[in-house]
Enzyme design. Structure first.
Site, PDB file in Angstrom:
ATOM      1  N   ARG A 169       0.865  -1.174   0.000  1.00 45.13           N
ATOM      2  CA  ARG A 169       0.000   0.000   0.000  1.00 45.13           C
ATOM      3  C   ARG A 169       0.906   1.229   0.000  1.00 45.13           C
ATOM      4  O   ARG A 169       1.951   1.244   0.669  1.00 45.13           O
ATOM      5  CB  ARG A 169      -0.886   0.037   1.250  1.00 45.13           C
ATOM      6  CG  ARG A 169      -2.087  -0.905   1.188  1.00 45.13           C
ATOM      7  CD  ARG A 169      -3.127  -0.444   0.170  1.00 45.13           C
ATOM      8  NE  ARG A 169      -4.301  -1.308   0.118  1.00 45.13           N
ATOM      9  CZ  ARG A 169      -4.453  -2.348  -0.710  1.00 45.13           C
ATOM     10  NH1 ARG A 169      -3.494  -2.672  -1.555  1.00 45.13           N
ATOM     11  NH2 ARG A 169      -5.568  -3.047  -0.696  1.00 45.13           N
ATOM     12  N   GLU A 213      -2.640   8.182  -3.800  1.00 48.11           N
ATOM     13  CA  GLU A 213      -2.994   7.327  -4.925  1.00 48.11           C
ATOM     14  C   GLU A 213      -4.370   7.733  -5.444  1.00 48.11           C
ATOM     15  O   GLU A 213      -5.300   7.796  -4.634  1.00 48.11           O
ATOM     16  CB  GLU A 213      -3.004   5.870  -4.467  1.00 48.11           C
ATOM     17  CG  GLU A 213      -3.068   4.906  -5.617  1.00 48.11           C
ATOM     18  CD  GLU A 213      -2.831   3.458  -5.167  1.00 48.11           C
ATOM     19  OE1 GLU A 213      -1.815   3.167  -4.520  1.00 48.11           O
ATOM     20  OE2 GLU A 213      -3.723   2.647  -5.469  1.00 48.11           O
ATOM     21  N   HIS A 223      -1.282   0.571  -9.784  1.00 45.96           N
ATOM     22  CA  HIS A 223      -1.870  -0.401  -8.850  1.00 45.96           C
ATOM     23  C   HIS A 223      -2.509  -1.577  -9.614  1.00 45.96           C
ATOM     24  O   HIS A 223      -3.731  -1.787  -9.524  1.00 45.96           O
ATOM     25  CB  HIS A 223      -2.881   0.292  -7.925  1.00 45.96           C
ATOM     26  CG  HIS A 223      -3.095  -0.449  -6.629  1.00 45.96           C
ATOM     27  ND1 HIS A 223      -3.455   0.169  -5.462  1.00 45.96           N
ATOM     28  CD2 HIS A 223      -3.012  -1.773  -6.336  1.00 45.96           C
ATOM     29  CE1 HIS A 223      -3.585  -0.731  -4.509  1.00 45.96           C
ATOM     30  NE2 HIS A 223      -3.318  -1.929  -5.010  1.00 45.96           N
TER      31      HIS A 223
END
Ligand code: GLV
Length: 335
Positions: free
Chosen positions: A238, A267, A286
């Site tokens: 993450r 993000e 991602h």
């Protein structure tokens, strides 16, 4: 009797949607971008179940805005977007999709490691820019991957699969985790070391921890200062496990040699963020679990978790089995 009402926050593979349609009255948010917060709060007000993604914040405000909600099924292994203890307090079941993405994600983490070490994106850009005139004896040289040292920060399912891949490249593998795994040390030939030692010795550091208050900004200025100046950081966990500003400084100053990130803080990272234009930083959006087969399986598990929760049964992949039979999950159903 009608079907339970469920809200699905994005288009997911049919392997999941087909199952959900059979059992539920489904509302599907079809945009490419996640539903804005006000839409999510409004649209879920009468939902019995919710299929969420890591881009949706499932917090107490949302749980209280949909009083019938019995189950939240996250299509992801990570669940830092869900306040699980708040869900448990309300008797709302929560689920995630571990297992099916383990190898796919490790494949991708290893691909990032290879791409950064052997400078593949730079090579592609070089050719596309028309700069390729001849074979260059010193063109785009990078470090070897084989026989180098990999440092794993976090040795869960994905970290262990990364270790297997590294062994195939004759790498020495060190790891740090809050849980020592002597079984894996034996079977995969890994060496446990304190975090600072792993950072000091590894040529590649790959992060495989969940995001928790303890791992938030685990990779900060101090930790980068422990790494070799030739080292490359890979993050497929993450974004906020790595402090962006500290990484930027470490890459600019040559404190470390490179980074390859599937996840970022924030993000998404805006295209004009300074990390994006650094030649020694690879950033992808991602996608580590994004094989077609894996995403299909994740959608199916998310659907099965959802349906089990609606029926008041244990979720195949549940995060809070204690919530079953309490609060919302014990209320009479009106469908
Ligand atoms: C993706 O990041 C996931 O948690 O599944």
């Amino acid at each position: 009797m009608g079907k339970p009402k469920v809200y699905v926050t994005r288009l997911i593979p049919d392997q999941g949607l087909d199952l959900i349609r059979q059992f539920c009255d489904m509302t599907l948010w079809q945009d490419d971008l996640p539903p804005p917060r006000d839409v999510l709060l409004r649209e879920t007000h009468d939902a019995d179940g919710l299929v969420s993604l890591l881009t949706d914040s499932i917090d107490p405000e949302l749980m209280d805005a949909c009083p019938k909600l019995r189950v939240v099924s996250n299509m992801a292994v990570g669940f830092d977007n869900i306040n699980v203890s708040a869900a448990t307090e309300r008797g709302i079941l929560a689920g995630n999709t571990p297992g099916v993405l383990t190898e796919t994600t490790a494949d991708f983490a290893f691909a990032l490691l290879m791409a950064a070490a052997r400078r593949i994106p730079e090579g592609v850009a070089y050719v596309k820019a028309g700069k390729w005139q001849t074979w260059g004896p010193m063109l785009l040289m990078g470090p070897d991957v084989h026989h180098s040292t990999l440092g794993l920060v976090g040795l869960g399912r994905i970290g262990a699969e990364m270790a297997k891949r590294a062994r195939g490249f004759d790498m020495r593998v060190l790891y740090y985790d809050v849980f020592r795994r002597e079984d894996l040390e034996q079977s995969l030939g890994l060496t446990y070391a304190p975090l600072d030692d792993v950072l000091a010795q590894a040529d590649f550091i790959s992060i495989h921890t969940p995001l928790t208050p303890e791992t938030h900004h685990l990779m900060n200025r101090d930790r980068f200062s422990k790494m070799k100046s030739s080292a490359i950081l890979i993050n497929t966990s993450r974004g906020p496990v790595v402090e962006s500003d500290a990484l930027l400084e470490a890459l600019r100053s040559g404190q470390i040699a490179g980074a390859a990130l599937d996840v970022t803080e924030p993000e998404p990272l805006p295209a004009d963020h300074p990390l994006v234009s650094l030649p020694n930083c690879i950033i992808v959006p991602h996608i580590a679990s994004a094989s077609a087969a894996t995403r299909g399986q994740m959608a199916e598990i998310a659907a099965r978790n959802l349906i089990a929760g609606l029926k008041g049964e244990p979720l195949p992949s549940g995060l809070n089995p204690d919530a079953l039979g309490h609060g919302r999950s014990a209320l009479p159903k009106d469908w």
